[in-house]
Design a protein around this motif. Structure first.
Motif, PDB file in Angstrom:
ATOM      1  N   SER A  40      88.941  50.726  46.142  1.00  0.00           N
ATOM      2  CA  SER A  40      90.446  50.320  46.305  1.00  0.00           C
ATOM      3  C   SER A  40      90.446  48.879  46.839  1.00  0.00           C
ATOM      4  O   SER A  40      91.812  48.502  46.732  1.00  0.00           O
ATOM      5  N   TRP A  41      89.340  48.066  46.967  1.00  0.00           N
ATOM      6  CA  TRP A  41      89.604  47.048  47.455  1.00  0.00           C
ATOM      7  C   TRP A  41      88.298  45.905  47.225  1.00  0.00           C
ATOM      8  O   TRP A  41      87.504  46.593  47.626  1.00  0.00           O
ATOM      9  N   ALA A  42      88.423  44.921  46.511  1.00  0.00           N
ATOM     10  CA  ALA A  42      87.264  44.044  46.366  1.00  0.00           C
ATOM     11  C   ALA A  42      85.924  44.588  45.781  1.00  0.00           C
ATOM     12  O   ALA A  42      85.083  44.742  46.689  1.00  0.00           O
ATOM     13  N   ASP A  43      86.062  44.943  44.506  1.00  0.00           N
ATOM     14  CA  ASP A  43      84.871  45.296  44.028  1.00  0.00           C
ATOM     15  C   ASP A  43      83.775  44.655  44.114  1.00  0.00           C
ATOM     16  O   ASP A  43      82.473  44.910  43.968  1.00  0.00           O
ATOM     17  N   SER A  44      83.875  43.295  44.018  1.00  0.00           N
ATOM     18  CA  SER A  44      82.947  42.347  44.177  1.00  0.00           C
ATOM     19  C   SER A  44      82.119  42.444  45.344  1.00  0.00           C
ATOM     20  O   SER A  44      81.006  42.035  45.413  1.00  0.00           O
ATOM     21  N   HIS A  45      82.532  43.201  46.418  1.00  0.00           N
ATOM     22  CA  HIS A  45      81.864  43.315  47.506  1.00  0.00           C
ATOM     23  C   HIS A  45      81.138  44.644  47.682  1.00  0.00           C
ATOM     24  O   HIS A  45      80.815  45.125  48.929  1.00  0.00           O
ATOM     25  N   ILE A  46      81.218  45.428  46.592  1.00  0.00           N
ATOM     26  CA  ILE A  46      80.538  46.826  46.891  1.00  0.00           C
ATOM     27  C   ILE A  46      79.655  46.953  45.532  1.00  0.00           C
ATOM     28  O   ILE A  46      79.936  46.610  44.658  1.00  0.00           O
ATOM     29  N   ARG A  47      78.400  47.302  46.217  1.00  0.00           N
ATOM     30  CA  ARG A  47      77.223  47.602  44.916  1.00  0.00           C
ATOM     31  C   ARG A  47      76.935  48.927  45.005  1.00  0.00           C
ATOM     32  O   ARG A  47      76.640  49.587  46.137  1.00  0.00           O
ATOM     33  N   GLN A  48      76.601  49.440  43.763  1.00  0.00           N
ATOM     34  CA  GLN A  48      76.256  50.721  43.701  1.00  0.00           C
ATOM     35  C   GLN A  48      74.466  50.649  43.415  1.00  0.00           C
ATOM     36  O   GLN A  48      74.196  50.167  42.502  1.00  0.00           O
ATOM     37  N   ILE A  49      74.004  51.720  44.401  1.00  0.00           N
ATOM     38  CA  ILE A  49      72.470  51.551  44.103  1.00  0.00           C
ATOM     39  C   ILE A  49      72.277  52.939  43.936  1.00  0.00           C
ATOM     40  O   ILE A  49      72.617  53.967  44.355  1.00  0.00           O
ATOM     41  N   ASN A  50      71.037  53.204  43.214  1.00  0.00           N
ATOM     42  CA  ASN A  50      70.522  54.478  43.053  1.00  0.00           C
ATOM     43  C   ASN A  50      71.541  55.537  42.230  1.00  0.00           C
ATOM     44  O   ASN A  50      71.784  56.581  42.816  1.00  0.00           O
ATOM     45  N   GLY A  51      72.301  54.808  41.195  1.00  0.00           N
ATOM     46  CA  GLY A  51      73.149  55.796  40.534  1.00  0.00           C
ATOM     47  C   GLY A  51      74.432  56.033  41.348  1.00  0.00           C
ATOM     48  O   GLY A  51      75.007  56.961  41.018  1.00  0.00           O
ATOM     49  N   GLY A  52      74.639  55.383  42.188  1.00  0.00           N
ATOM     50  CA  GLY A  52      75.917  55.771  43.123  1.00  0.00           C
ATOM     51  C   GLY A  52      75.714  56.390  44.270  1.00  0.00           C
ATOM     52  O   GLY A  52      76.663  56.870  45.148  1.00  0.00           O
ATOM     53  N   GLU A  53      74.388  56.843  44.417  1.00  0.00           N
ATOM     54  CA  GLU A  53      74.008  57.666  45.543  1.00  0.00           C
ATOM     55  C   GLU A  53      74.033  56.642  46.915  1.00  0.00           C
ATOM     56  O   GLU A  53      74.271  57.313  48.007  1.00  0.00           O
ATOM     57  N   VAL A  54      73.703  55.433  46.540  1.00  0.00           N
ATOM     58  CA  VAL A  54      74.154  54.337  47.717  1.00  0.00           C
ATOM     59  C   VAL A  54      74.902  53.354  47.441  1.00  0.00           C
ATOM     60  O   VAL A  54      74.950  52.825  46.205  1.00  0.00           O
ATOM     61  N   ILE A  55      75.781  53.044  48.341  1.00  0.00           N
ATOM     62  CA  ILE A  55      76.821  52.049  48.151  1.00  0.00           C
ATOM     63  C   ILE A  55      76.637  51.016  49.057  1.00  0.00           C
ATOM     64  O   ILE A  55      76.642  51.435  50.338  1.00  0.00           O
ATOM     65  N   GLN A  56      76.877  49.723  48.759  1.00  0.00           N
ATOM     66  CA  GLN A  56      76.787  48.603  49.832  1.00  0.00           C
ATOM     67  C   GLN A  56      78.255  48.195  50.002  1.00  0.00           C
ATOM     68  O   GLN A  56      78.705  47.670  48.889  1.00  0.00           O
ATOM     69  N   LEU A  57      78.622  48.032  51.181  1.00  0.00           N
ATOM     70  CA  LEU A  57      79.971  47.286  51.361  1.00  0.00           C
ATOM     71  C   LEU A  57      79.458  45.923  52.269  1.00  0.00           C
ATOM     72  O   LEU A  57      78.792  46.107  53.161  1.00  0.00           O
ATOM     73  N   ILE A  58      80.324  44.988  52.008  1.00  0.00           N
ATOM     74  CA  ILE A  58      79.788  43.646  52.439  1.00  0.00           C
ATOM     75  C   ILE A  58      81.216  42.908  53.025  1.00  0.00           C
ATOM     76  O   ILE A  58      82.153  43.045  52.170  1.00  0.00           O
ATOM     77  N   LEU A  59      81.139  42.353  54.027  1.00  0.00           N
ATOM     78  CA  LEU A  59      82.365  41.510  54.506  1.00  0.00           C
ATOM     79  C   LEU A  59      81.863  40.085  54.842  1.00  0.00           C
ATOM     80  O   LEU A  59      80.801  39.976  55.390  1.00  0.00           O
ATOM     81  N   ASP A  60      82.521  39.374  54.163  1.00  0.00           N
ATOM     82  CA  ASP A  60      82.109  37.819  54.548  1.00  0.00           C
ATOM     83  C   ASP A  60      83.503  36.992  54.492  1.00  0.00           C
ATOM     84  O   ASP A  60      84.559  37.707  54.698  1.00  0.00           O
ATOM     85  N   GLN A  61      83.384  35.520  54.617  1.00  0.00           N
ATOM     86  CA  GLN A  61      84.627  34.885  54.729  1.00  0.00           C
ATOM     87  C   GLN A  61      85.713  35.075  53.584  1.00  0.00           C
ATOM     88  O   GLN A  61      86.847  35.017  53.702  1.00  0.00           O
TER      89      GLN A  61
END
Length: 292
Positions: A40-61
């Protein structure tokens, strides 16, 4: 809680991730991130890992980020295991909530994890919006380090009450008192959301502690995500079906054990309750008189 344990097909991870394990609707179909969620917001800051079982959310400046379920639900339980931002997380908010996605008369059930300076307790703020009325904040200092390991956060929502749980310990109860003209989320389905964002104007010590961008990127870890509820669109009779497990007698009020745990949290770990804030509410809000 629920007699069947939530499915959890995601193993523990030792890096900065948001992880999804199966979501289960009342129909019992396992879900995947790609099929059942959208960024829903900032796909550049979300990574899918293990086929989508794991998702990384990131906050930076440059940005925070978030996701939302593609479907909405009426009643049930949503549960997720979260490992919060370690170290100095002041000024950040990791949110896990349900929302009706309506502009004026929204319903919403919030977990907001307020970042802290290293060594200080992590605070979780809960809030309830019903028929557009919010401002029902309660804050609890967690009795463990939520950045050291995964812990389970759950929302039970039925026709009788909303209960917020931490590791199956109830920390908040909001009863259905519509008979006393107290708004309750009864009519609108809600989606499931999570966001990671900057809020250093209020999140830590009322905004006194600002975010330290030298500590960025900030990341949260999630796994074991599970929903059991009436999917909307779906069978219209589902939400009113008294045979749904979450409407059963064991879930209509706290058990004796859960009532003791709830009182323990309120006596030892609650640091703010709108019900007792006379500067905001000179008269006790009617829902606050209901207790558990």
């Amino acid at each position: 809680m629920h007699p069947r344990r939530p499915l959890d097909l995601v193993t523990s991870v030792a890096f900065c991730v948001l992880a999804y394990s199966p979501l289960v609707s009342v129909l019992g179909r396992p879900a995947t991130f790609l099929e059942d969620f959208r960024i829903s917001w900032a796909d550049s800051h979300i990574r899918q890992i293990n086929g989508g079982e794991v998702i990384q959310l990131i906050l930076d400046q440059s940005s925070g980020c978030g996701f939302a379920s593609k479907r909405q639900y009426m009643f049930g339980r949503v549960s997720i295991k979260i490992k919060l931002i370690p170290g100095d997380s002041a000024g950040t908010v990791t949110a896990f909530y349900m929302n009706s996605d309506t502009d004026n008369i929204r319903d919403e059930l919030d977990f907001e994890f307020l970042g802290n300076r290293s060594g200080q307790p992590y605070t979780v703020q809960t809030n309830v919006y019903a028929h557009g009325k919010g401002d029902r904040e309660q804050r609890v200092n967690l009795w463990f380090d939520p950045a050291a390991d995964f812990h389970t956060y759950s929302i039970l929502w039925n026709h009788h009450h909303v209960v917020f749980y931490v590791d199956e310990v109830p920390i908040r109860v909001y009863k259905n008192n519509e008979a006393k003209r107290v708004p309750y989320p009864t009519y609108q389905p809600m989606g499931v959301y999570s966001t990671l964002w900057e809020a250093d104007d209020w999140a830590t010590r009322g905004g006194l502690e600002k975010i330290d961008w030298s500590k960025a990127p900030f990341c949260a870890y999630y796994k074991g995500f599970d929903i059991e509820g009436c999917s909307v669109p779906g069978p219209t009779s589902c939400a009113s079906n008294p045979m749904n497990w979450w409407e059963g007698a064991p879930y209509q009020q706290l058990s004796a054990v859960d009532a003791r745990r709830y009182r323990w949290v309120r006596m030892n770990h609650m640091i703010y309750d709108y019900c007792t804030d006379r500067s905001r509410y000179p008269m006790v809000p009617p829902e606050c008189e209901a207790g558990i």
